[in-house]
Design a protein around this motif. Structure first.
Motif, PDB file in Angstrom:
ATOM      1  N   GLU A 203      64.859   1.999 -22.544  1.00  0.00           N
ATOM      2  CA  GLU A 203      65.080   0.655 -21.973  1.00  0.00           C
ATOM      3  C   GLU A 203      64.994   0.683 -20.449  1.00  0.00           C
ATOM      4  N   LEU A 204      65.576   1.696 -19.834  1.00  0.00           N
ATOM      5  CA  LEU A 204      65.531   1.825 -18.382  1.00  0.00           C
ATOM      6  C   LEU A 204      64.097   1.997 -17.898  1.00  0.00           C
ATOM      7  N   ALA A 205      63.340   2.804 -18.609  1.00  0.00           N
ATOM      8  CA  ALA A 205      61.938   3.018 -18.228  1.00  0.00           C
ATOM      9  C   ALA A 205      61.139   1.727 -18.375  1.00  0.00           C
ATOM     10  N   TRP A 206      61.401   0.968 -19.436  1.00  0.00           N
ATOM     11  CA  TRP A 206      60.687  -0.291 -19.629  1.00  0.00           C
ATOM     12  C   TRP A 206      60.997  -1.282 -18.512  1.00  0.00           C
ATOM     13  N   GLN A 207      62.227  -1.264 -18.023  1.00  0.00           N
ATOM     14  CA  GLN A 207      62.604  -2.187 -16.946  1.00  0.00           C
ATOM     15  C   GLN A 207      61.969  -1.802 -15.625  1.00  0.00           C
ATOM     16  N   GLU A 208      61.799  -0.514 -15.395  1.00  0.00           N
ATOM     17  CA  GLU A 208      61.365  -0.034 -14.087  1.00  0.00           C
ATOM     18  C   GLU A 208      59.884   0.338 -13.993  1.00  0.00           C
ATOM     19  N   HIS A 209      59.197   0.396 -15.109  1.00  0.00           N
ATOM     20  CA  HIS A 209      57.824   0.897 -15.090  1.00  0.00           C
ATOM     21  C   HIS A 209      56.865  -0.158 -14.543  1.00  0.00           C
ATOM     22  N   SER A 210      56.082   0.218 -13.546  1.00  0.00           N
ATOM     23  CA  SER A 210      55.186  -0.738 -12.880  1.00  0.00           C
ATOM     24  C   SER A 210      54.036  -1.188 -13.765  1.00  0.00           C
TER      25      SER A 210
ATOM     26  N   GLU B  86      55.120  -4.165 -15.682  1.00  0.00           N
ATOM     27  CA  GLU B  86      55.124  -5.345 -14.810  1.00  0.00           C
ATOM     28  C   GLU B  86      53.700  -5.876 -14.649  1.00  0.00           C
TER      29      GLU B  86
ATOM     30  N   LYS C 160      54.073  -0.106 -23.984  1.00  0.00           N
ATOM     31  CA  LYS C 160      55.472   0.172 -24.304  1.00  0.00           C
ATOM     32  C   LYS C 160      55.586   1.304 -25.320  1.00  0.00           C
TER      33      LYS C 160
END
Length: 127
Positions: A18-25, A28, A104
């Motif tokens: 989840e953290l990686a999904w939020q921060e991965h460019s 975005e 993802k």
């Protein structure tokens, strides 16, 4: 199993994902592609501009006679063409969403592999 990087920092596998999904460019970027395709889909529905032209031809030396033309042009798509364009844009939005899901899944697989490797290395150290 929880992995800790510091004294109080512990993450489960799902939290790490989840953290990686939020921060991965790249995710975005995929969100922006989805927004772009959705905006393009809506833009196709707008009417095209109407153009006006005026011309005056074949004048005599005294500017008394000649041909005057006033032209109005508006491009209208045939229903079949408009429907095809709409279907194409819907497919583009769907493809952008599918690409995001693939990204993802790739990220999930990579993080899971690294997480399992880290768990294995920590278990070897504790032996």
């Amino acid at each position: 199993m929880l992995i800790g990087g510091g004294a109080n920092a512990q993450l489960s596998l799902e939290e790490a994902i989840e953290l990686a999904w939020q921060e991965h460019s790249l995710l975005e970027q995929r969100d922006l592609q989805i927004e772009q395709q959705a905006a393009l889909k809506d833009a196709r529905k707008q009417l095209q501009r109407t153009t006006f032209t005026y011309s005056w031809e074949e004048l005599d030396p005294n500017f008394n006679q000649g041909i005057q033309s006033l032209n109005i042009q508006e491009n209208v798509s045939l229903p079949a063409v408009a429907k095809s364009q709409e279907n194409y844009q819907k497919a583009q939005v769907k493809a952008a969403k599918a690409q995001k899901e693939m990204t993802k899944n790739d990220l999930r697989r990579e993080i899971s592999r690294n997480y399992q490797s880290l768990c294995w290395q920590k278990s070897r150290q504790s032996l």
